[in-house]
Scaffold this motif. Structure first.
Motif, PDB file in Angstrom:
ATOM      1  N   GLU A 104       0.814  -1.220   0.000  1.00 21.06           N
ATOM      2  CA  GLU A 104       0.000   0.000   0.000  1.00 21.06           C
ATOM      3  C   GLU A 104       0.843   1.265   0.000  1.00 21.06           C
ATOM      4  N   ALA A 105       2.146   1.151  -0.201  1.00 27.98           N
ATOM      5  CA  ALA A 105       3.054   2.283  -0.031  1.00 27.98           C
ATOM      6  C   ALA A 105       2.686   3.486  -0.885  1.00 27.98           C
ATOM      7  N   LEU A 106       2.573   3.296  -2.190  1.00 27.31           N
ATOM      8  CA  LEU A 106       2.336   4.432  -3.078  1.00 27.31           C
ATOM      9  C   LEU A 106       0.968   5.049  -2.849  1.00 27.31           C
ATOM     10  N   GLU A 107      -0.033   4.227  -2.625  1.00 24.88           N
ATOM     11  CA  GLU A 107      -1.381   4.749  -2.384  1.00 24.88           C
ATOM     12  C   GLU A 107      -1.404   5.623  -1.133  1.00 24.88           C
ATOM     13  N   ARG A 108      -0.779   5.163  -0.080  1.00 21.64           N
ATOM     14  CA  ARG A 108      -0.769   5.929   1.172  1.00 21.64           C
ATOM     15  C   ARG A 108       0.018   7.234   1.021  1.00 21.64           C
ATOM     16  N   MET A 109       1.163   7.182   0.337  1.00 22.28           N
ATOM     17  CA  MET A 109       1.973   8.394   0.212  1.00 22.28           C
ATOM     18  C   MET A 109       1.319   9.421  -0.694  1.00 22.28           C
ATOM     19  N   VAL A 110       0.715   8.990  -1.816  1.00 21.68           N
ATOM     20  CA  VAL A 110       0.020   9.930  -2.689  1.00 21.68           C
ATOM     21  C   VAL A 110      -1.172  10.546  -1.953  1.00 21.68           C
ATOM     22  N   SER A 111      -1.886   9.752  -1.187  1.00 25.19           N
ATOM     23  CA  SER A 111      -3.019  10.277  -0.414  1.00 25.19           C
ATOM     24  C   SER A 111      -2.552  11.321   0.590  1.00 25.19           C
ATOM     25  N   ALA A 112      -1.411  11.054   1.249  1.00 25.45           N
ATOM     26  CA  ALA A 112      -0.878  12.022   2.215  1.00 25.45           C
ATOM     27  C   ALA A 112      -0.463  13.313   1.520  1.00 25.45           C
ATOM     28  N   ALA A 113       0.149  13.188   0.350  1.00 21.26           N
ATOM     29  CA  ALA A 113       0.572  14.380  -0.394  1.00 21.26           C
ATOM     30  C   ALA A 113      -0.633  15.228  -0.787  1.00 21.26           C
ATOM     31  N   ASP A 114      -1.701  14.586  -1.255  1.00 27.69           N
ATOM     32  CA  ASP A 114      -2.892  15.320  -1.667  1.00 27.69           C
ATOM     33  C   ASP A 114      -3.610  15.931  -0.463  1.00 27.69           C
ATOM     34  N   ALA A 115      -3.739  15.162   0.613  1.00 33.09           N
ATOM     35  CA  ALA A 115      -4.462  15.656   1.794  1.00 33.09           C
ATOM     36  C   ALA A 115      -3.733  16.822   2.453  1.00 33.09           C
ATOM     37  N   ASN A 116      -2.399  16.767   2.481  1.00 33.65           N
ATOM     38  CA  ASN A 116      -1.610  17.772   3.194  1.00 33.65           C
ATOM     39  C   ASN A 116      -1.056  18.857   2.277  1.00 33.65           C
ATOM     40  N   GLU A 117      -1.301  18.721   0.965  1.00 32.43           N
ATOM     41  CA  GLU A 117      -0.714  19.626  -0.022  1.00 32.43           C
ATOM     42  C   GLU A 117       0.811  19.671   0.129  1.00 32.43           C
ATOM     43  N   ALA A 118       1.387  18.485   0.306  1.00 28.05           N
ATOM     44  CA  ALA A 118       2.829  18.354   0.532  1.00 28.05           C
ATOM     45  C   ALA A 118       3.561  18.168  -0.789  1.00 28.05           C
ATOM     46  N   ASP A 119       4.753  18.732  -0.878  1.00 30.11           N
ATOM     47  CA  ASP A 119       5.603  18.554  -2.056  1.00 30.11           C
ATOM     48  C   ASP A 119       6.539  17.362  -1.915  1.00 30.11           C
ATOM     49  N   VAL A 120       6.781  16.940  -0.671  1.00 29.51           N
ATOM     50  CA  VAL A 120       7.630  15.784  -0.397  1.00 29.51           C
ATOM     51  C   VAL A 120       6.933  14.935   0.654  1.00 29.51           C
ATOM     52  N   VAL A 121       6.902  13.635   0.442  1.00 29.87           N
ATOM     53  CA  VAL A 121       6.347  12.707   1.439  1.00 29.87           C
ATOM     54  C   VAL A 121       7.385  11.629   1.715  1.00 29.87           C
ATOM     55  N   LEU A 156      18.116  11.283   4.401  1.00 30.29           N
ATOM     56  CA  LEU A 156      18.263  12.094   3.196  1.00 30.29           C
ATOM     57  C   LEU A 156      18.350  11.287   1.906  1.00 30.29           C
ATOM     58  N   ALA A 157      18.080   9.996   1.951  1.00 28.01           N
ATOM     59  CA  ALA A 157      18.029   9.228   0.706  1.00 28.01           C
ATOM     60  C   ALA A 157      16.895   9.769  -0.163  1.00 28.01           C
ATOM     61  N   ASN A 158      16.976   9.528  -1.474  1.00 26.05           N
ATOM     62  CA  ASN A 158      15.938  10.034  -2.379  1.00 26.05           C
ATOM     63  C   ASN A 158      14.726   9.118  -2.452  1.00 26.05           C
ATOM     64  N   THR A 159      14.651   8.129  -1.592  1.00 22.28           N
ATOM     65  CA  THR A 159      13.542   7.169  -1.586  1.00 22.28           C
ATOM     66  C   THR A 159      12.307   7.805  -0.952  1.00 22.28           C
ATOM     67  N   LYS A 160      11.801   8.829  -1.619  1.00 23.27           N
ATOM     68  CA  LYS A 160      10.679   9.621  -1.142  1.00 23.27           C
ATOM     69  C   LYS A 160       9.779   9.953  -2.327  1.00 23.27           C
ATOM     70  N   LEU A 161       8.593  10.435  -2.028  1.00 22.73           N
ATOM     71  CA  LEU A 161       7.663  10.887  -3.056  1.00 22.73           C
ATOM     72  C   LEU A 161       7.859  12.388  -3.237  1.00 22.73           C
ATOM     73  N   PHE A 162       8.155  12.822  -4.465  1.00 24.34           N
ATOM     74  CA  PHE A 162       8.361  14.230  -4.773  1.00 24.34           C
ATOM     75  C   PHE A 162       7.319  14.701  -5.782  1.00 24.34           C
ATOM     76  N   ARG A 163       6.740  15.865  -5.545  1.00 26.35           N
ATOM     77  CA  ARG A 163       5.818  16.449  -6.523  1.00 26.35           C
ATOM     78  C   ARG A 163       6.636  16.842  -7.759  1.00 26.35           C
TER      79      ARG A 163
END
Length: 538
Positions: A104-121, A156-163
């Motif tokens: 569920e990793a990508l679904e949860r992170m994209v949902s968090a980005a949309d809900a929080n208007e975050a550029d990085v998750v 600081l690894a790049n293993t994150k979701l970036f807008r």
């Protein structure tokens, strides 16, 4: 016509079989669904069949998996950049080709980005097969964390979701001339420029795998390559963040982690020229970025090593690392309200290193001296009272009038040498004091600590731990028992024998245990109890 995917997963691939298969399976099986997913994998000249494996997945999922092939570039930066050039998702996510995701990793992170208007998750990441991953950031879900007052600099690894809009707006790409660490300039700049950074901690999103042969590129780089990379990272960071507490908050990670790793147990085995080059490079970074605040907030062990490198004291630095590896930390010299660690180079005019580098400033629990040893363990009877008596020799010299020693039951805070260690609790939160602790001079110039522990009240399985306050800093005391047998004591007025044990736990800290020796049904313990009972009747 396929709509724009929510997320493009970038996979830079070079000889990662058989791990690559699990990686790709974890992407295809994401709960976000194939219609919302794009995978761009770049084969960086693999020779182990990784390229063919990528093509196989592209054939099975032509609308999802896009594969590019190129000659080997020497690192993950170039293939990652090429993938970014063709990515179409609203977000981009980077994964190592030997790692894999939770379903569920990508679904949860994209949902968090949309809900929080975050550029990085940042999704929770754990290590497997012995891979170390810093965990302090994952203490809860956070809609908005700062790079400057959280544990994010240690993640600081790049293993994150970036807008992707952020990535393209600021033309973020990976420096292709860095064989290792090329993800850090990208990640740091993204975090500096992001409107919000969110953390997903209630689900394990990412599993970082250490290969069985430790062939991950991070583990293969030599000292000088790693030094050049950290120079680039720190220079890039300094160009983004003005000098001050915020820059210090980020660069503390690089002093505590990357630079410290260059001055560890493998340093003395390097040839002299390499050691000199490492010292020269570390010294330049200390001069440029090791502010008074960073110096005073760094444990004495690291601080001394940085100072010796800066002074070009290669011989003293080599000796400091070798001696501490073989014998533990050096003795402390107490002068009034100051405690100084007498590492090599201490007050040596040829080295010229200020006492502040040797001064013990930690306000958290650390190791007083790894060379502490057990002198004896016994028991004493005073009327109806019975005491375990443990004598330890510790490496403390000088005036002990400012040292307050105590014997306590219960756990203390974690070591100062670890990033994010807790501060020492106030007196009200201290462990319960048990027994007494007195000091005296040892014959060889050290200090003898004598702990007297009443047997009857000390039935906790946790035993008691010895700690000492030296000039306002508190240390748990590790001890070497060297296989000495512990005595058996008999509780006064009963036939019940007691065990008095002083031993080290898994962290090398002293744990003194006094507990009844329960009668087993058979075996050595039963024979021992019968022997003790007979001796009393006689």
């Amino acid at each position: 016509m396929r709509r724009e995917p929510d997320v493009t997963v970038v996979v830079a691939v070079y000889n990662t079989m058989p791990y690559l298969t699990e990686c790709l399976d974890s992407l295809i099986g994401q709960s976000i669904g194939l219609e919302r997913l794009e995978v761009v994998a770049v084969d960086d000249g693999s020779t182990d069949g990784s390229g063919a494996e990528l093509d196989r997945y592209a054939e099975r999922h032509p609308d999802v998996v896009k594969v590019l092939h190129q000659p080997n570039s020497g690192g993950p930066a170039a293939p990652s950049n090429r993938a970014l050039d063709v990515a179409t998702g609203r977000f981009v996510y980077f994964i190592g080709a030997d790692d894999h995701l939770g379903e569920e990793a990508l679904e949860r992170m994209v949902s968090a980005a949309d809900a929080n208007e975050a550029d990085v998750v940042v999704g929770k990441m754990v290590g497997t097969n012995g891979r170390y991953v810093h965990q302090k950031l994952y203490d809860g879900n956070h809609p908005d964390v700062s790079l400057y007052d959280s544990a994010l600099p240690f993640t600081l690894a790049n293993t994150k979701l970036f807008r992707r809009e952020l990535v393209e707006k600021h033309s973020l790409r990976f420096p292709e001339d860095m064989p290792v660490g090329s993800d850090q300039p990208f990640t740091i700049e993204a975090c500096v420029r992001a409107r919000k950074i969110s953390v997903v901690s209630d689900y394990t999103c990412y599993y970082a795998v250490k290969r069985g042969d430790a062939s991950n590129i991070t583990y293969r780089a030599n000292h000088l390559a790693r030094l050049r990379c950290v120079e680039r990272i720190m220079e890039h960071t300094a160009g983004l963040i003005p000098a001050g507490p915020q820059r210090d908050a980020v660069l503390k990670r690089h002093f505590d982690w990357e630079l410290s790793k260059l001055l560890q147990q493998d340093f003395p085995a390097l040839d002299l020229d390499t050691r000199r080059q490492v010292c020269e490079g570390v010294g330049a970074l200390v001069d440029a970025y090791f502010t008074d605040g960073l110096r005073d907030g760094t444990g004495v062990k690291r601080r001394v090593r940085f100072g010796l490198a800066r002074s070009g004291a290669v011989e003293e630095l080599t000796r400091a690392i070798t001696e501490e590896t073989e014998h533990g930390a050096p003795p402390f010299l107490l002068e009034g309200d100051r405690a100084l660690a007498t590492y090599p180079g201490f007050r040596d005019p040829a080295v010229g290193l200020d006492d502040r580098y040797y001064e013990v400033r930690e306000t958290v629990v650390g190791r007083l001296s790894a060379g502490t040893r057990l002198e004896s363990a016994d028991w004493e009877q005073h009327g109806t009272e019975l005491f375990a008596v443990v004598n330890l020799r510790v490496g403390v010299t000088g005036d002990l009038s400012s040292a307050v020693v105590a014997l306590a039951q219960g756990a203390m805070p974690q070591s100062a040498d670890k990033p994010g260690a807790r501060k020492l609790p106030g007196d009200a939160a201290r462990p319960k004091r048990v027994g007494t602790l007195t000091t005296g001079a040892a014959e060889d110039g050290g200090t003898l600590l004598t702990a007297r522990i009443p047997l009857a009240p000390t039935r906790s399985k946790r035993g008691v731990r010895l700690y000492v306050d030296v000039a306002g800093s508190t240390y748990e005391i590790p001890v070497r028992t060297e296989g000495r047998p512990m005595p058996l004591a008999r509780r006064w007025g009963t036939d019940e024998p007691h065990r008095v044990a002083a031993s080290t736990n898994s962290k090398g800290r002293l744990v003194i245990t006094t507990a009844p020796l329960r009668e087993p049904k058979s075996g050595v313990g039963a024979r021992l109890r019968r022997t003790l009972s007979r001796s009393k009747r006689k």
